[in-house]
Design an enzyme around this catalytic site. Sequence first.
Site, mmCIF file in Angstrom:
data_model
loop_
_atom_site.group_PDB
_atom_site.id
_atom_site.type_symbol
_atom_site.label_atom_id
_atom_site.label_comp_id
_atom_site.label_asym_id
_atom_site.label_seq_id
_atom_site.Cartn_x
_atom_site.Cartn_y
_atom_site.Cartn_z
ATOM 1 N N HIS A 1 -0.552 1.870 -2.179
ATOM 2 C CA HIS A 1 -0.225 3.096 -1.453
ATOM 3 C C HIS A 1 -1.038 3.255 -0.168
ATOM 4 O O HIS A 1 -0.788 4.181 0.626
ATOM 5 C CB HIS A 1 -0.442 4.325 -2.346
ATOM 6 N N ASP B 1 4.397 3.213 1.707
ATOM 7 C CA ASP B 1 4.749 4.547 1.217
ATOM 8 C C ASP B 1 5.964 4.452 0.300
ATOM 9 O O ASP B 1 6.647 3.417 0.242
ATOM 10 C CB ASP B 1 5.016 5.511 2.378
#
Length: 541
Positions: free
Chosen positions: A511, A515
């Site tokens: 992350h 995304d």
Amino acid sequence: MKDFILPDIGEGIVECELLAWLVSEGDIIVEDQPVAEVMTDKATVQIPAMYSGKVQKLYYQTGEIAQVHKPLFAMDIDTKGDDIRAADTLELGSNEVLAAQTDSAKKNSPVLSEHPNKTHVHSRHIETFILPDIGEGIVECELVKWLVSEGDEIVEDQPVVEVMTDKALVEIPAKYSGTVVSLCYQQGEIAKVHSALFTMQVTEDIRENGVIKSNVSSPISPANKEQKGQTDNQDTRAVTHSGLNSNHKVLASPAVRRVAREQNIELSQVHGSGEKGRILKCDLVQKPVDDAKACTTSEVTSRTNPGQTRVERISGIKAAMAKQMVNSVSTIPHFTVSEEIQMDALMALRAQLKDDFTAQGVKLSFMPFFIKAMSMALKAFPVINSQVNKDCTELTYFHDHNIGMAVDGKFGLLVPNIKGVQDMSLLEIAIRASELIEQARQGRLKTSDLTGGTISISNIGVLGGTVATPVINHPEAAIVALGKIQRLPRFDENDQVRPVNIMHVSWSGDHRIIDGATMVRFNNLWKSYIEQPMTMLSTMR
């Protein structure tokens, strides 16, 4: 007088501290006798004598720094007789017997008379095989299987033992030809790099221009064989009847001495079973005398007492996996995206191509399709094929798609990867995937097969799993887990229920650089290639 040059002690080590001299100037020493104890930045090592003779000068004092490839001490080498073992026989009081046998052997030896420029070193000697550096950063390995036994005749480059590091299974070959004398580790034990692995009796050596060559091709006449057997028996009887000599320096490797210290065993009170009374690891284990295989057998005791526990060392590939997973979940912020993929069209295409692949000797599974579809999707989403640095300040994009496959191998979970998938055909991917899977199951993957991956696939479906939350194979940025194919009811565009072959997939992404929206778009493209494989084939390069 000859200088003894301090040899290479380990990779990258150029100096060491002299902890203690084990001899003094004027002492008479024998071959393989420990002379000095030195300490590197990694371990304490004992330096043995290469020859028998008299110590004349010690070049360093205790506490000083000794340089590798510089003289450590000087000695007068005992050159009486062509066979250096005569020096050992002098100590045992049987010089006259051996001298007569040596003179007789000279008359029957065609090798010495045919090579006037060569100096005969020894007709047989004991060589301790030191476990070499197996790979970068590896300091120990688990001994998986001995491929030879004590007493076996082996040849140069013959595999002797299988060891397992935290990366792969490695075969260790013999450096010389000869006879295995002793095995210093039992199967399942942890062997340290640069420690004694086994000892062997090397076949006749000839020193020519300072280089020792193994004379394994020279024939031995029946007379010579008989003479050699008598000499060997005489040596054996002399050593056997000599008993323990408290005035004689103890012959033992650093590993044996460490074990002795840990177990509070006085080495001078131990009778060594090795050549010239050398103490081996098995000599330190208190077992019945009739246990002829004390060095090589491992006895497992089974009990049925209630509440019993068993402690097992986590080592090798299992230990590497544990460290890798801890490093991954503690440094990479994971997130997961799940989806269902309809497999009917791909199943039909595989059925059409299966016979063609079989004709070329390849079993076609679904994995080559998944891998190639992933590579094509990576071209549109290169961030999925990137890696971030430790400080999260730089992002490296990889041109090559090195796609890994998690395999339940012989010694645990392994993730070999196929290099350069973007330039490979389905057939080439299928061939390479089959090779890697077979090698992983046999525990024979190379280090290069396990490193350099950029993204991974975990196929839990082959074991019956449906849904998983995979852990990213650090330092990669993404991994997908494939579930099993299930025939489930689904509504079609006319709201009619029909059976569909469904595979559940779960993506885990880093992350910090990926995304959720990017991961979903990437998955949708990959999914489209699988659900409409003809589209994938039409755009494939």
